[in-house]
Design a protein around this motif. Structure first.
Motif, PDB file in Angstrom:
ATOM      1  N   GLY A 162       0.309  -1.068   0.211  1.00  0.00           N
ATOM      2  CA  GLY A 162      -0.108   0.166   0.195  1.00  0.00           C
ATOM      3  C   GLY A 162       0.744   1.497  -0.523  1.00  0.00           C
ATOM      4  N   ALA A 163       1.845   1.545   1.185  1.00  0.00           N
ATOM      5  CA  ALA A 163       2.638   2.354   0.622  1.00  0.00           C
ATOM      6  C   ALA A 163       3.715   2.809  -0.553  1.00  0.00           C
ATOM      7  N   GLY A 164       3.698   1.260  -1.066  1.00  0.00           N
ATOM      8  CA  GLY A 164       4.968   1.397  -2.287  1.00  0.00           C
ATOM      9  C   GLY A 164       4.401   1.947  -3.384  1.00  0.00           C
ATOM     10  N   GLU A 165       3.299   2.064  -3.297  1.00  0.00           N
ATOM     11  CA  GLU A 165       1.675   2.480  -4.579  1.00  0.00           C
ATOM     12  C   GLU A 165       1.330   3.742  -3.990  1.00  0.00           C
ATOM     13  N   ALA A 166       0.944   4.017  -3.088  1.00  0.00           N
ATOM     14  CA  ALA A 166       0.500   5.384  -2.766  1.00  0.00           C
ATOM     15  C   ALA A 166       2.035   6.532  -2.980  1.00  0.00           C
ATOM     16  N   LEU A 167       2.645   6.006  -2.571  1.00  0.00           N
ATOM     17  CA  LEU A 167       4.461   7.038  -3.348  1.00  0.00           C
ATOM     18  C   LEU A 167       4.548   6.872  -4.444  1.00  0.00           C
ATOM     19  N   LEU A 168       3.747   5.746  -5.472  1.00  0.00           N
ATOM     20  CA  LEU A 168       4.580   5.294  -7.107  1.00  0.00           C
ATOM     21  C   LEU A 168       3.484   6.611  -7.202  1.00  0.00           C
ATOM     22  N   ALA A 169       2.243   6.307  -6.664  1.00  0.00           N
ATOM     23  CA  ALA A 169       1.304   7.361  -7.272  1.00  0.00           C
ATOM     24  C   ALA A 169       1.695   8.703  -7.132  1.00  0.00           C
ATOM     25  N   ASP A 170       1.824   9.216  -6.117  1.00  0.00           N
ATOM     26  CA  ASP A 170       2.124  10.492  -5.965  1.00  0.00           C
ATOM     27  C   ASP A 170       3.270  10.742  -6.533  1.00  0.00           C
ATOM     28  N   PHE A 171       4.631  10.361  -6.739  1.00  0.00           N
ATOM     29  CA  PHE A 171       5.685  10.239  -7.366  1.00  0.00           C
ATOM     30  C   PHE A 171       5.635  11.138  -8.907  1.00  0.00           C
ATOM     31  N   ALA A 172       4.499   9.862  -9.366  1.00  0.00           N
ATOM     32  CA  ALA A 172       3.751  10.214 -11.502  1.00  0.00           C
ATOM     33  C   ALA A 172       2.871  11.629 -11.330  1.00  0.00           C
ATOM     34  N   ALA A 173       2.092  11.637 -10.145  1.00  0.00           N
ATOM     35  CA  ALA A 173       1.355  13.445  -9.952  1.00  0.00           C
ATOM     36  C   ALA A 173       2.439  14.380 -10.065  1.00  0.00           C
ATOM     37  N   HIS A 174       3.862  14.463  -9.573  1.00  0.00           N
ATOM     38  CA  HIS A 174       5.460  14.588  -9.612  1.00  0.00           C
ATOM     39  C   HIS A 174       5.161  15.150 -10.637  1.00  0.00           C
ATOM     40  N   PHE A 175       5.471  14.256 -11.337  1.00  0.00           N
ATOM     41  CA  PHE A 175       6.874  14.143 -12.498  1.00  0.00           C
ATOM     42  C   PHE A 175       5.940  14.908 -13.542  1.00  0.00           C
ATOM     43  N   LEU A 176       4.783  13.954 -13.450  1.00  0.00           N
ATOM     44  CA  LEU A 176       4.186  15.175 -14.839  1.00  0.00           C
ATOM     45  C   LEU A 176       3.777  16.117 -14.900  1.00  0.00           C
ATOM     46  N   ALA A 177       3.907  16.700 -13.532  1.00  0.00           N
ATOM     47  CA  ALA A 177       3.491  18.581 -13.069  1.00  0.00           C
ATOM     48  C   ALA A 177       4.860  18.757 -13.341  1.00  0.00           C
ATOM     49  N   ARG A 178       5.976  17.948 -13.918  1.00  0.00           N
ATOM     50  CA  ARG A 178       7.067  19.127 -14.076  1.00  0.00           C
ATOM     51  C   ARG A 178       7.621  19.038 -15.116  1.00  0.00           C
ATOM     52  N   VAL A 179       7.473  18.034 -16.171  1.00  0.00           N
ATOM     53  CA  VAL A 179       7.554  17.796 -17.350  1.00  0.00           C
ATOM     54  C   VAL A 179       7.390  18.585 -18.795  1.00  0.00           C
ATOM     55  N   PRO A 180       8.066  18.936 -19.485  1.00  0.00           N
ATOM     56  CA  PRO A 180       7.043  19.418 -20.533  1.00  0.00           C
ATOM     57  C   PRO A 180       6.052  19.569 -21.516  1.00  0.00           C
ATOM     58  N   PRO A 181       5.197  20.779 -22.078  1.00  0.00           N
ATOM     59  CA  PRO A 181       4.367  19.617 -22.711  1.00  0.00           C
ATOM     60  C   PRO A 181       4.393  18.718 -23.944  1.00  0.00           C
ATOM     61  N   PRO A 182       5.279  18.936 -23.987  1.00  0.00           N
ATOM     62  CA  PRO A 182       5.501  17.686 -25.417  1.00  0.00           C
ATOM     63  C   PRO A 182       5.425  16.186 -25.418  1.00  0.00           C
ATOM     64  N   LEU A 183       6.429  16.004 -23.961  1.00  0.00           N
ATOM     65  CA  LEU A 183       6.382  14.784 -23.511  1.00  0.00           C
ATOM     66  C   LEU A 183       5.037  14.508 -22.746  1.00  0.00           C
ATOM     67  N   ALA A 184       4.462  15.624 -21.949  1.00  0.00           N
ATOM     68  CA  ALA A 184       2.750  15.501 -21.853  1.00  0.00           C
ATOM     69  C   ALA A 184       2.234  14.516 -22.562  1.00  0.00           C
ATOM     70  N   ARG A 185       2.781  15.339 -23.360  1.00  0.00           N
ATOM     71  CA  ARG A 185       1.093  14.819 -25.056  1.00  0.00           C
ATOM     72  C   ARG A 185       1.213  13.529 -24.631  1.00  0.00           C
ATOM     73  N   LEU A 186       2.605  12.521 -24.941  1.00  0.00           N
ATOM     74  CA  LEU A 186       2.632  11.818 -25.043  1.00  0.00           C
ATOM     75  C   LEU A 186       2.658  10.529 -24.383  1.00  0.00           C
ATOM     76  N   LEU A 187       2.760  11.430 -23.166  1.00  0.00           N
ATOM     77  CA  LEU A 187       2.825  10.109 -22.033  1.00  0.00           C
ATOM     78  C   LEU A 187       1.237   9.568 -21.319  1.00  0.00           C
ATOM     79  N   VAL A 188       0.389  11.311 -21.416  1.00  0.00           N
ATOM     80  CA  VAL A 188      -0.992  11.244 -21.358  1.00  0.00           C
ATOM     81  C   VAL A 188      -1.913  11.864 -22.533  1.00  0.00           C
ATOM     82  N   GLY A 189      -1.720  11.879 -23.287  1.00  0.00           N
ATOM     83  CA  GLY A 189      -2.139  12.300 -23.949  1.00  0.00           C
ATOM     84  C   GLY A 189      -2.516  14.360 -24.010  1.00  0.00           C
ATOM     85  N   THR A 190      -2.004  15.117 -23.189  1.00  0.00           N
ATOM     86  CA  THR A 190      -2.632  16.101 -22.834  1.00  0.00           C
ATOM     87  C   THR A 190      -1.222  17.167 -22.869  1.00  0.00           C
TER      88      THR A 190
END
Length: 221
Positions: free
Chosen positions: A191-219
């Motif tokens: 549970g803790a590992g999954e929560a940590l990865l989900a939180d990291f994913a949100a922080h990661f997507l918030a930091r990437v430039p728009p072209p990479l965001a579009r590639l990873l999640v379509g927006t």
């Protein structure tokens, strides 16, 4: 009466499943501009520093990997006193067939890992709802938590047949690209590992430039 589109879709799914191996080797790769995924990776995410010397679990046939992907990148993000988070991104232009190679279900069991506790998780990344899958991988008493998602066109399929359906739909609409994003961390607490990865994913997507965001999640918003 079954609509013509459904008949075509069913035929495309059967063809995709039956001819996948031949397609991977025979279809020319898109070479018109390699996506610089590695150059787009943020150096710091949630206080963790990037380490480009990560060695995530990869398919053993490097020539095969090079042929089916237009770009892929692997790294880890580390901070003192905590286990590193390993990130893998694999992209295929055109259609998404081939990303199965990096799914944990495909590459972890052959090297001795037992996958347990599969569970689905809805993530909210860069304003986009993303269907992801979490797993626990265990080998020789060592546990690793995994979180990954695939994007094919504008869908986020879970599992092999959903992926084939997304590819078939993309074929009818002129073709869709595919990307797989896989995160992992050593953890004895699922549970803790999954929560940590989900939180990291949100922080990661918030930091990437728009072209990479579009590639990873379509927006890119």
């Amino acid at each position: 009466m079954i609509a013509r589109r459904e008949l075509l879709l069913g035929g495309a799914m059967l063809a995709a499943a039956a001819g996948e191996g031949a397609w991977l080797w025979s279809r020319p790769r898109h070479r018109g501009g390699r996506l610089p995924i590695d150059a787009w990776l943020p150096p710091v995410v949630a206080g963790r520093l990037i380490d480009r010397n990560a060695a995530p679990l990869l398919p053993q046939r490097d020539a095969f990997v090079d042929q089916i992907y237009d770009d892929y990148a692997a790294c880890s993000y580390a901070v003192a006193g905590a286990a590193p988070i390993t990130l893998l991104i694999a992209h295929r232009a055109g259609q998404g067939r081939g990303i199965e190679l990096h799914r944990p279900e495909s590459c972890y069991p052959p090297v001795g890992y037992q996958l347990t506790h599969p569970r689905s998780r809805r993530l909210r990344l860069r304003g986009q709802a993303v269907d992801a899958r979490a797993l626990t991988a265990v080998r020789s008493g060592r546990a690793e938590e995994l979180l990954y998602w695939t994007r094919i066109g504008d869908s986020f399929p879970l599992g092999y047949w959903q992926t084939q359906l997304a590819i078939a739909r993309g074929s009818l609409d002129g073709g869709s690209d595919g990307v797989l994003v896989r995160l992992s961390i050593p953890s004895a607490d699922a549970g803790a590992g999954e929560a940590l990865l989900a939180d990291f994913a949100a922080h990661f997507l918030a930091r990437v430039p728009p072209p990479l965001a579009r590639l990873l999640v379509g927006t890119g918003q």
